[in-house]
Design a protein around this motif. Structure first.
Motif, PDB file in Angstrom:
ATOM      1  N   LYS A  99      14.588  15.374  16.449  1.00  0.00           N
ATOM      2  CA  LYS A  99      14.232  15.529  15.044  1.00  0.00           C
ATOM      3  C   LYS A  99      12.934  14.793  14.745  1.00  0.00           C
ATOM      4  CE  LYS A  99      16.004  14.728  10.368  1.00  0.00           C
ATOM      5  NZ  LYS A  99      17.188  14.344   9.558  1.00  0.00           N
ATOM      6  N   ASP A 100      12.093  15.388  13.917  1.00  0.00           N
ATOM      7  CA  ASP A 100      10.883  14.732  13.426  1.00  0.00           C
ATOM      8  C   ASP A 100      11.202  14.084  12.085  1.00  0.00           C
ATOM      9  OD1 ASP A 100       9.042  15.353  15.503  1.00  0.00           O
ATOM     10  OD2 ASP A 100       8.951  17.414  14.771  1.00  0.00           O
ATOM     11  N   PHE A 101      11.031  12.763  12.014  1.00  0.00           N
ATOM     12  CA  PHE A 101      11.409  12.067  10.785  1.00  0.00           C
ATOM     13  C   PHE A 101      10.788  10.675  10.768  1.00  0.00           C
ATOM     14  CE2 PHE A 101      14.326   9.126   8.577  1.00  0.00           C
ATOM     15  CZ  PHE A 101      14.342   9.710   7.308  1.00  0.00           C
ATOM     16  N   ILE A 102      10.149  10.333   9.686  1.00  0.00           N
ATOM     17  CA  ILE A 102       9.665   8.976   9.435  1.00  0.00           C
ATOM     18  C   ILE A 102      10.341   8.515   8.147  1.00  0.00           C
ATOM     19  CG2 ILE A 102       7.685   7.461   9.109  1.00  0.00           C
ATOM     20  CD1 ILE A 102       7.672   8.889  11.809  1.00  0.00           C
ATOM     21  N   ALA A 103      11.135   7.470   8.234  1.00  0.00           N
ATOM     22  CA  ALA A 103      11.902   7.022   7.083  1.00  0.00           C
ATOM     23  C   ALA A 103      10.974   6.650   5.921  1.00  0.00           C
ATOM     24  CB  ALA A 103      12.775   5.827   7.454  1.00  0.00           C
ATOM     25  N   PRO A 104      11.276   7.124   4.712  1.00  0.00           N
ATOM     26  CA  PRO A 104      10.445   6.780   3.559  1.00  0.00           C
ATOM     27  C   PRO A 104      10.651   5.336   3.136  1.00  0.00           C
ATOM     28  CG  PRO A 104      12.374   8.022   2.868  1.00  0.00           C
ATOM     29  CD  PRO A 104      12.395   8.007   4.369  1.00  0.00           C
ATOM     30  N   ALA A 105       9.719   4.813   2.368  1.00  0.00           N
ATOM     31  CA  ALA A 105       9.805   3.433   1.895  1.00  0.00           C
ATOM     32  C   ALA A 105      10.925   3.284   0.871  1.00  0.00           C
ATOM     33  CB  ALA A 105       8.481   3.000   1.287  1.00  0.00           C
ATOM     34  N   GLU A 106      11.585   2.133   0.923  1.00  0.00           N
ATOM     35  CA  GLU A 106      12.576   1.759  -0.079  1.00  0.00           C
ATOM     36  C   GLU A 106      12.205   0.351  -0.543  1.00  0.00           C
ATOM     37  OE1 GLU A 106      16.504   2.135   1.506  1.00  0.00           O
ATOM     38  OE2 GLU A 106      16.185   4.188   2.206  1.00  0.00           O
ATOM     39  N   MET A 107      11.273   0.267  -1.456  1.00  0.00           N
ATOM     40  CA  MET A 107      10.658  -0.999  -1.817  1.00  0.00           C
ATOM     41  C   MET A 107      11.558  -1.892  -2.669  1.00  0.00           C
ATOM     42  SD  MET A 107       7.843  -0.869  -0.219  1.00  0.00           S
ATOM     43  CE  MET A 107       6.924  -2.258  -0.879  1.00  0.00           C
ATOM     44  N   GLY A 108      12.470  -1.313  -3.417  1.00  0.00           N
ATOM     45  CA  GLY A 108      13.326  -2.131  -4.267  1.00  0.00           C
ATOM     46  C   GLY A 108      12.481  -2.958  -5.233  1.00  0.00           C
ATOM     47  N   CYS A 109      12.726  -4.273  -5.263  1.00  0.00           N
ATOM     48  CA  CYS A 109      11.975  -5.149  -6.173  1.00  0.00           C
ATOM     49  C   CYS A 109      10.686  -5.666  -5.531  1.00  0.00           C
ATOM     50  CB  CYS A 109      12.852  -6.320  -6.611  1.00  0.00           C
ATOM     51  SG  CYS A 109      13.391  -7.388  -5.259  1.00  0.00           S
ATOM     52  N   CYS A 110      10.382  -5.234  -4.309  1.00  0.00           N
ATOM     53  CA  CYS A 110       9.186  -5.725  -3.613  1.00  0.00           C
ATOM     54  C   CYS A 110       7.980  -4.839  -3.918  1.00  0.00           C
ATOM     55  CB  CYS A 110       9.423  -5.746  -2.107  1.00  0.00           C
ATOM     56  SG  CYS A 110      10.685  -6.916  -1.568  1.00  0.00           S
ATOM     57  N   ASN A 111       6.812  -5.382  -3.698  1.00  0.00           N
ATOM     58  CA  ASN A 111       5.586  -4.601  -3.717  1.00  0.00           C
ATOM     59  C   ASN A 111       4.730  -5.023  -2.535  1.00  0.00           C
ATOM     60  OD1 ASN A 111       3.911  -6.930  -4.523  1.00  0.00           O
ATOM     61  ND2 ASN A 111       4.916  -6.698  -6.527  1.00  0.00           N
ATOM     62  N   LYS A 112       3.676  -4.303  -2.268  1.00  0.00           N
ATOM     63  CA  LYS A 112       2.887  -4.563  -1.064  1.00  0.00           C
ATOM     64  C   LYS A 112       2.204  -5.923  -1.103  1.00  0.00           C
ATOM     65  CE  LYS A 112       2.122   0.220   0.328  1.00  0.00           C
ATOM     66  NZ  LYS A 112       1.142   1.258   0.733  1.00  0.00           N
ATOM     67  N   GLU A 113       1.822  -6.377  -2.287  1.00  0.00           N
ATOM     68  CA  GLU A 113       1.188  -7.694  -2.387  1.00  0.00           C
ATOM     69  C   GLU A 113       2.182  -8.796  -2.029  1.00  0.00           C
ATOM     70  OE1 GLU A 113       0.983  -5.305  -4.678  1.00  0.00           O
ATOM     71  OE2 GLU A 113      -1.108  -4.748  -4.275  1.00  0.00           O
ATOM     72  N   MET A 114       3.402  -8.652  -2.505  1.00  0.00           N
ATOM     73  CA  MET A 114       4.448  -9.617  -2.192  1.00  0.00           C
ATOM     74  C   MET A 114       4.727  -9.638  -0.700  1.00  0.00           C
ATOM     75  SD  MET A 114       8.393  -9.707  -3.579  1.00  0.00           S
ATOM     76  CE  MET A 114       7.836  -9.514  -5.269  1.00  0.00           C
ATOM     77  N   LEU A 115       4.822  -8.454  -0.087  1.00  0.00           N
ATOM     78  CA  LEU A 115       5.074  -8.364   1.349  1.00  0.00           C
ATOM     79  C   LEU A 115       3.928  -8.971   2.148  1.00  0.00           C
ATOM     80  CD1 LEU A 115       6.599  -4.778   1.711  1.00  0.00           C
ATOM     81  CD2 LEU A 115       7.774  -6.956   2.026  1.00  0.00           C
ATOM     82  N   LYS A 116       2.697  -8.747   1.673  1.00  0.00           N
ATOM     83  CA  LYS A 116       1.540  -9.300   2.380  1.00  0.00           C
ATOM     84  C   LYS A 116       1.613 -10.824   2.416  1.00  0.00           C
ATOM     85  CE  LYS A 116      -2.674  -9.014   4.194  1.00  0.00           C
ATOM     86  NZ  LYS A 116      -3.151 -10.404   4.144  1.00  0.00           N
ATOM     87  N   GLY A 117       2.005 -11.444   1.320  1.00  0.00           N
ATOM     88  CA  GLY A 117       2.133 -12.890   1.295  1.00  0.00           C
ATOM     89  C   GLY A 117       3.215 -13.383   2.239  1.00  0.00           C
ATOM     90  N   MET A 118       4.350 -12.670   2.284  1.00  0.00           N
ATOM     91  CA  MET A 118       5.437 -13.039   3.191  1.00  0.00           C
ATOM     92  C   MET A 118       5.012 -12.891   4.640  1.00  0.00           C
ATOM     93  SD  MET A 118       8.492 -11.135   1.065  1.00  0.00           S
ATOM     94  CE  MET A 118       9.668 -11.281   2.396  1.00  0.00           C
ATOM     95  N   GLN A 119       4.294 -11.812   4.942  1.00  0.00           N
ATOM     96  CA  GLN A 119       3.842 -11.571   6.313  1.00  0.00           C
ATOM     97  C   GLN A 119       2.823 -12.608   6.760  1.00  0.00           C
ATOM     98  OE1 GLN A 119       2.472  -7.533   5.939  1.00  0.00           O
ATOM     99  NE2 GLN A 119       4.545  -6.735   5.635  1.00  0.00           N
ATOM    100  N   ASP A 120       1.908 -12.976   5.873  1.00  0.00           N
ATOM    101  CA  ASP A 120       0.906 -13.987   6.223  1.00  0.00           C
ATOM    102  C   ASP A 120       1.588 -15.309   6.576  1.00  0.00           C
ATOM    103  OD1 ASP A 120      -1.090 -12.180   5.801  1.00  0.00           O
ATOM    104  OD2 ASP A 120      -1.625 -12.922   3.798  1.00  0.00           O
ATOM    105  N   GLN A 121       2.607 -15.667   5.831  1.00  0.00           N
ATOM    106  CA  GLN A 121       3.330 -16.911   6.099  1.00  0.00           C
ATOM    107  C   GLN A 121       4.132 -16.806   7.384  1.00  0.00           C
ATOM    108  OE1 GLN A 121       6.484 -17.887   3.339  1.00  0.00           O
ATOM    109  NE2 GLN A 121       6.249 -20.078   3.701  1.00  0.00           N
ATOM    110  N   HIS A 122       4.767 -15.666   7.570  1.00  0.00           N
ATOM    111  CA  HIS A 122       5.631 -15.482   8.739  1.00  0.00           C
ATOM    112  C   HIS A 122       4.826 -15.494  10.038  1.00  0.00           C
ATOM    113  CE1 HIS A 122       9.444 -13.841  10.512  1.00  0.00           C
ATOM    114  NE2 HIS A 122       8.587 -13.525  11.469  1.00  0.00           N
ATOM    115  N   PHE A 123       3.764 -14.723  10.086  1.00  0.00           N
ATOM    116  CA  PHE A 123       3.056 -14.520  11.347  1.00  0.00           C
ATOM    117  C   PHE A 123       2.044 -15.617  11.665  1.00  0.00           C
ATOM    118  CE2 PHE A 123       4.331 -10.065  10.244  1.00  0.00           C
ATOM    119  CZ  PHE A 123       5.292  -9.963  11.241  1.00  0.00           C
ATOM    120  N   SER A 124       1.864 -16.571  10.767  1.00  0.00           N
ATOM    121  CA  SER A 124       1.001 -17.715  11.060  1.00  0.00           C
ATOM    122  C   SER A 124       1.811 -18.946  11.455  1.00  0.00           C
ATOM    123  CB  SER A 124       0.127 -18.048   9.843  1.00  0.00           C
ATOM    124  OG  SER A 124       0.938 -18.460   8.745  1.00  0.00           O
TER     125      SER A 124
END
Length: 358
Positions: free
Chosen positions: A241-266
């Motif tokens: 099957k060809d399928f890419i799961a769609p986003a389910e952002m809930g209460c998050c937004n990309k700016e919030m995720l970017k901040g979490m990722q910067d903290q996590h990966f550093s």
């Protein structure tokens, strides 16, 4: 290896057959099967091991024989896998000569458990990165790894950026534990930038091992319907099957995720971890499960430093709970329950060591 799919043994005078629970239900002429799975580890072996013989007499096994068959049943179940489709799919692929390469990264066993449902010989990404030649070609290629803050672990991204992957069908399964947000889109975009086209990406909900937020005892008690989700993924991948799961952002937004990722990966090991010296027995389990070899014995005992994957394999694997997380806020603990740890029930400590040891 599934605790939800017990196995039964039927004793014939000439040979021993292994039956699944479903087979027993379909064939009522074997009324005296005895379960070898849950809760056999909570009882003595003498309490429950009975086998049906051809002359219709029930023979009680002694403890030594019972323990022997316990080991036999564990090995058989480990080969069978968790989902009813899993082992049959592997056998079918072998029969048709299909080559499937499954790459995984795991810290507490969730992703390894999933990878084993698609291959009986999945390949550890930390071990593969030791090779000079990272060129792979197969009929199918898969990546199985956890979701970290809506992104993919650094070590997995490093592997894909360095490697060459050729296959008519490429799929990814991402184990997530709280919210999958846009991780499938993130991974699809990253792979495309590095010449890898995923035909299929689906996250799968499992136990959340993120200690700063979740109590492992509470997480383990939640039924996240992993078996059902895994069966769906197996069926869809089997059908290409060809399928890419769609986003389910809930209460998050990309700016919030970017901040979490910067903290996590550093993150670095010395900023993340705190040692309880009175508990440490210097077994070096932490060093064995760390994919970056951040641990060593110094003159004053255990030392750790270096770029950290923030996978928490070391904290979860420590048998003495001597490693804990530093608090980000003064006066507050670094984790919800420092006495609760997690490893997938069908994955051993040795499996984690073999996957990550440097």
């Amino acid at each position: 290896s599934s605790l939800s799919n017990p196995f039964y043994i039927y004793l014939n005078t000439n040979k021993i057959n292994l039956f699944s629970k479903n087979q027993v239900r379909r064939n009522n002429r074997f009324p005296h099967f005895c379960p070898l799975f849950p809760p056999f580890w909570k009882q003595s072996a003498d309490d429950y091991f009975y086998l049906r013989v051809l002359n219709h007499k029930t023979q009680r096994m002694d403890r030594r024989s019972a323990l022997k068959w316990m080991g036999f049943s564990l090995a058989a179940a480990a080969m069978a896998g968790v989902a009813p489709l899993t082992h049959a799919a592997i056998v079918k692929d072998r029969k048709h000569g299909k080559k499937r390469l499954v790459f995984y990264f795991t810290a507490t066993g969730n992703s390894l458990f999933v990878a084993r449902q698609f291959s009986d010989t999945p390949l550890s990404i930390p071990q593969e990165l030791k090779n000079n030649d990272l060129t792979y070609e197969a009929d199918e290629i898969a990546f199985v790894c956890p979701d970290y803050a809506g992104a993919i672990p650094k070590i997995v991204r490093e592997f894909v950026s360095k490697g060459t992957f050729k296959a008519p069908y490429i799929f990814s399964v991402i184990t997530y534990c709280n919210a999958c947000v846009n991780v499938a889109e993130y991974w699809d975009e990253f792979c495309r930038e590095h010449g890898v086209k995923n035909n299929y990406i689906r996250p799968i909900l499992m136990v959340d091992n993120y200690l700063p937020v979740f109590d492992m005892n509470q997480q383990i008690a939640i039924d996240k319907h992993t078996d059902e989700s895994l069966a769906t993924i197996l069926e869809e991948v089997g059908a290409h099957k060809d399928f890419i799961a769609p986003a389910e952002m809930g209460c998050c937004n990309k700016e919030m995720l970017k901040g979490m990722q910067d903290q996590h990966f550093s993150m670095t090991a010395d900023r993340l971890l705190e040692l309880k010296p009175d508990r440490c027995i210097q077994c070096m389990t932490c060093e064995k499960v760390c994919p970056h070899k951040n641990f060593r014995l110094g003159a004053d005992g255990l030392e750790f430093s270096g770029n950290c994957e923030y996978c928490l394999a070391c904290v979860h694997a420590c048998p003495q709970k001597a490693l804990t997380l530093k608090s980000a806020w003064e006066g507050r603990p670094g984790e919800r329950n420092p006495e609760a740890r997690y490893r997938h029930p069908n994955v051993s400590l040795n499996d984690i060591i073999q996957s990550n040891r440097q």
